[in-house]
Design a protein around this motif. Structure first.
Motif, PDB file in Angstrom:
ATOM      1  N   ILE A 121     148.800-119.960  -2.252  1.00 41.90           N
ATOM      2  CA  ILE A 121     148.404-118.556  -2.040  1.00 41.90           C
ATOM      3  C   ILE A 121     148.334-118.211  -0.554  1.00 41.90           C
ATOM      4  CG2 ILE A 121     146.540-116.882  -2.366  1.00 41.90           C
ATOM      5  CD1 ILE A 121     146.031-118.133  -5.122  1.00 41.90           C
ATOM      6  N   PRO A 122     147.694-119.034   0.294  1.00 41.64           N
ATOM      7  CA  PRO A 122     147.679-118.704   1.731  1.00 41.64           C
ATOM      8  C   PRO A 122     149.075-118.643   2.349  1.00 41.64           C
ATOM      9  CG  PRO A 122     145.952-120.297   1.241  1.00 41.64           C
ATOM     10  CD  PRO A 122     146.796-120.174   0.000  1.00 41.64           C
ATOM     11  N   LEU A 123     149.971-119.560   1.958  1.00 42.22           N
ATOM     12  CA  LEU A 123     151.323-119.529   2.515  1.00 42.22           C
ATOM     13  C   LEU A 123     152.080-118.294   2.046  1.00 42.22           C
ATOM     14  CD1 LEU A 123     152.391-123.280   2.307  1.00 42.22           C
ATOM     15  CD2 LEU A 123     152.214-121.904   4.384  1.00 42.22           C
ATOM     16  N   THR A 124     151.835-117.882   0.809  1.00 41.34           N
ATOM     17  CA  THR A 124     152.465-116.650   0.313  1.00 41.34           C
ATOM     18  C   THR A 124     152.008-115.455   1.137  1.00 41.34           C
ATOM     19  OG1 THR A 124     152.536-117.574  -1.923  1.00 41.34           O
ATOM     20  CG2 THR A 124     152.854-115.198  -1.712  1.00 41.34           C
ATOM     21  N   LYS A 125     150.724-115.419   1.461  1.00 36.08           N
ATOM     22  CA  LYS A 125     150.201-114.330   2.302  1.00 36.08           C
ATOM     23  C   LYS A 125     150.814-114.378   3.692  1.00 36.08           C
ATOM     24  CE  LYS A 125     145.650-113.636   0.192  1.00 36.08           C
ATOM     25  NZ  LYS A 125     144.191-113.643   0.433  1.00 36.08           N
ATOM     26  N   ASP A 126     150.995-115.579   4.228  1.00 40.42           N
ATOM     27  CA  ASP A 126     151.638-115.703   5.541  1.00 40.42           C
ATOM     28  C   ASP A 126     153.039-115.107   5.508  1.00 40.42           C
ATOM     29  OD1 ASP A 126     149.408-116.972   6.564  1.00 40.42           O
ATOM     30  OD2 ASP A 126     150.257-118.998   6.402  1.00 40.42           O
ATOM     31  N   VAL A 127     153.770-115.388   4.426  1.00 41.81           N
ATOM     32  CA  VAL A 127     155.110-114.825   4.266  1.00 41.81           C
ATOM     33  C   VAL A 127     155.043-113.306   4.202  1.00 41.81           C
ATOM     34  CG1 VAL A 127     157.038-114.565   2.630  1.00 41.81           C
ATOM     35  CG2 VAL A 127     156.164-116.842   3.193  1.00 41.81           C
ATOM     36  N   GLU A 128     154.108-112.778   3.423  1.00 43.10           N
ATOM     37  CA  GLU A 128     153.967-111.328   3.295  1.00 43.10           C
ATOM     38  C   GLU A 128     153.666-110.686   4.652  1.00 43.10           C
ATOM     39  OE1 GLU A 128     151.565-109.772   0.037  1.00 43.10           O
ATOM     40  OE2 GLU A 128     151.614-111.734  -0.910  1.00 43.10           O
ATOM     41  N   VAL A 129     152.753-111.279   5.400  1.00 46.32           N
ATOM     42  CA  VAL A 129     152.368-110.712   6.695  1.00 46.32           C
ATOM     43  C   VAL A 129     153.544-110.732   7.664  1.00 46.32           C
ATOM     44  CG1 VAL A 129     150.914-111.034   8.741  1.00 46.32           C
ATOM     45  CG2 VAL A 129     149.901-111.237   6.460  1.00 46.32           C
ATOM     46  N   GLU A 130     154.216-111.892   7.773  1.00 42.29           N
ATOM     47  CA  GLU A 130     155.345-111.965   8.713  1.00 42.29           C
ATOM     48  C   GLU A 130     156.462-111.013   8.295  1.00 42.29           C
ATOM     49  OE1 GLU A 130     158.599-115.054  10.621  1.00 42.29           O
ATOM     50  OE2 GLU A 130     156.761-115.863   9.731  1.00 42.29           O
ATOM     51  N   TYR A 131     156.713-110.929   6.998  1.00 36.24           N
ATOM     52  CA  TYR A 131     157.741-110.011   6.509  1.00 36.24           C
ATOM     53  C   TYR A 131     157.408-108.574   6.894  1.00 36.24           C
ATOM     54  CZ  TYR A 131     160.463-107.094   3.358  1.00 36.24           C
ATOM     55  OH  TYR A 131     161.287-106.114   2.852  1.00 36.24           O
ATOM     56  N   LEU A 132     156.156-108.176   6.685  1.00 34.60           N
ATOM     57  CA  LEU A 132     155.760-106.798   7.005  1.00 34.60           C
ATOM     58  C   LEU A 132     155.823-106.534   8.505  1.00 34.60           C
ATOM     59  CD1 LEU A 132     152.825-106.374   4.473  1.00 34.60           C
ATOM     60  CD2 LEU A 132     154.970-105.077   4.489  1.00 34.60           C
ATOM     61  N   LEU A 133     155.443-107.510   9.306  1.00 35.25           N
ATOM     62  CA  LEU A 133     155.513-107.329  10.754  1.00 35.25           C
ATOM     63  C   LEU A 133     156.950-107.124  11.234  1.00 35.25           C
ATOM     64  CD1 LEU A 133     152.892-109.962  11.985  1.00 35.25           C
ATOM     65  CD2 LEU A 133     152.672-107.470  12.062  1.00 35.25           C
ATOM     66  N   LYS A 134     157.915-107.653  10.470  1.00 31.92           N
ATOM     67  CA  LYS A 134     159.328-107.494  10.822  1.00 31.92           C
ATOM     68  C   LYS A 134     159.985-106.326  10.075  1.00 31.92           C
ATOM     69  CE  LYS A 134     160.200-112.438  11.689  1.00 31.92           C
ATOM     70  NZ  LYS A 134     160.612-112.328  13.101  1.00 31.92           N
ATOM     71  N   ARG A 135     159.222-105.690   9.179  1.00 36.01           N
ATOM     72  CA  ARG A 135     159.811-104.721   8.247  1.00 36.01           C
ATOM     73  C   ARG A 135     160.496-103.544   8.939  1.00 36.01           C
ATOM     74  NH1 ARG A 135     162.059-101.549   5.900  1.00 36.01           N
ATOM     75  NH2 ARG A 135     161.988-100.927   3.700  1.00 36.01           N
ATOM     76  N   LEU A 136     159.979-103.107  10.072  1.00 36.40           N
ATOM     77  CA  LEU A 136     160.541-101.936  10.729  1.00 36.40           C
ATOM     78  C   LEU A 136     161.632-102.259  11.761  1.00 36.40           C
ATOM     79  CD1 LEU A 136     157.242 -99.890  11.313  1.00 36.40           C
ATOM     80  CD2 LEU A 136     158.817 -99.822   9.357  1.00 36.40           C
ATOM     81  N   GLU A 137     161.889-103.565  11.935  1.00 33.30           N
ATOM     82  CA  GLU A 137     162.917-103.972  12.882  1.00 33.30           C
ATOM     83  C   GLU A 137     164.311-103.657  12.335  1.00 33.30           C
ATOM     84  OE1 GLU A 137     162.442-108.042  14.015  1.00 33.30           O
ATOM     85  OE2 GLU A 137     160.317-107.822  14.489  1.00 33.30           O
ATOM     86  N   ASP A 138     165.185-103.198  13.196  1.00 32.52           N
ATOM     87  CA  ASP A 138     166.580-102.903  12.829  1.00 32.52           C
ATOM     88  C   ASP A 138     166.706-101.850  11.739  1.00 32.52           C
ATOM     89  OD1 ASP A 138     167.299-104.862  14.637  1.00 32.52           O
ATOM     90  OD2 ASP A 138     167.409-106.427  13.122  1.00 32.52           O
ATOM     91  N   VAL A 139     165.674-101.039  11.561  1.00 31.25           N
ATOM     92  CA  VAL A 139     165.736 -99.962  10.589  1.00 31.25           C
ATOM     93  C   VAL A 139     166.100 -98.684  11.310  1.00 31.25           C
ATOM     94  CG1 VAL A 139     164.464 -98.570   8.920  1.00 31.25           C
ATOM     95  CG2 VAL A 139     164.047-101.032   9.087  1.00 31.25           C
ATOM     96  N   GLU A 140     167.175 -98.045  10.870  1.00 29.19           N
ATOM     97  CA  GLU A 140     167.597 -96.814  11.537  1.00 29.19           C
ATOM     98  C   GLU A 140     166.697 -95.651  11.131  1.00 29.19           C
ATOM     99  OE1 GLU A 140     171.678 -96.116  10.747  1.00 29.19           O
ATOM    100  OE2 GLU A 140     172.358 -97.954  11.731  1.00 29.19           O
TER     101      GLU A 140
END
Length: 258
Positions: free
Chosen positions: A239-258
């Motif tokens: 569960i903690p590693l899944t949350k780490d994935v979610e957080v890192e994914y969201l922090l990158k979510r707006l990158e390279d988005v036009e």
């Protein structure tokens, strides 16, 4: 899970149902691994007893690299729910490409926690699920094969956090855009955390371990996996590693988005 149907993939109810199915898969793979000793030699880099040509690493890594090369050629890692442990080694598929719609953000593939998953599995999980602490060279091949099945199942489950995060992002774009732009990690963690759901997961795992963990034909009732250890693995690592994935994914979510 139909990855050609974005609406289906990003439905939180469908995601949770898929995560429930993954529990069964992980439990049975753990049970298979529990038949063997810890076998630390499988994880020892450059084990002097093994002849791996010019490969510098453990026997587990050697087998995993070769397996991923083969699996990549039959299209495994083109599927958005699969994350390779050795992304620099995989090859082009010999099968025709499947036209998956873009469901995740453009930086999704950059979120890869497999090195951490592998180390946590070796250091923390194997001692909990193995039947004894010993190095049985006769079973190195069987042990490494079981380990790879466990690792791939854990990787898929943990990296499914990307789909959870994307679904939550789309359900409240304004909130998450603000949190991401402010790099508010604690705010993101609070927003993605659902303690009630996590508690249900642990309760469900306890029940499953009680049922699946004992061979009904064994009159002595010997356990292949205990509820305590299974809950510990999920609560402290999965569960903690899944949350780490979610957080890192969201922090990158707006990158390279036009």
């Amino acid at each position: 899970m139909d990855f050609t149907n974005p609406a289906s993939v990003l439905d939180l109810n469908n995601i949770r149902a898929e995560l429930v199915k993954m529990e069964d898969s992980i439990i049975f793979k753990f049970i298979e691994r529990s038949h063997f000793a810890t076998c630390p030699g499988v994880y020892t880099p450059n084990n002097a007893h093994l002849h791996l040509d010019d490969f510098h690493g453990s026997f587990l890594d050697w087998l995993l690299v070769h397996l991923e090369i083969t699996q990549s050629q039959i299209r495994r890692y083109t599927s958005p729910d699969q994350t390779p442990f050795f992304p620099d080694k995989i090859k082009e598929s010999i099968l025709p490409a499947i036209d998956y719609p873009q469901v995740l953000g453009p930086q999704a593939s950059a979120v890869n926690y497999n090195d951490t998953i592998k180390q946590v599995y070796i250091d923390k999980m194997v001692p909990l699920i193995s039947k004894l602490e010993d190095d049985d060279e006769n079973n190195y091949g069987s042990v490494a094969s079981c380990d790879i099945e466990c690792l791939q199942a854990l990787s898929r489950r943990i990296h499914f956090g990307k789909f959870v995060a994307e679904a939550k992002f789309r359900n409240d774009v304004e909130l998450y855009t603000d949190l991401i732009k402010r790099r508010d990690i604690q705010g993101i963690v609070t927003s993605i955390t659902n303690s009630a759901v996590e508690e249900k997961i642990l309760q469900r795992l306890t029940t499953k371990a009680e049922v699946y963990g004992v061979d009904p034909t064994n009159k002595e009732g010997e356990r292949r996996i205990t509820p305590e250890y299974l809950v510990k693995i999920y609560k402290e690592y999965v569960i903690p590693l899944t949350k780490d994935v979610e957080v890192e994914y969201l922090l990158k979510r707006l990158e390279d988005v036009e």
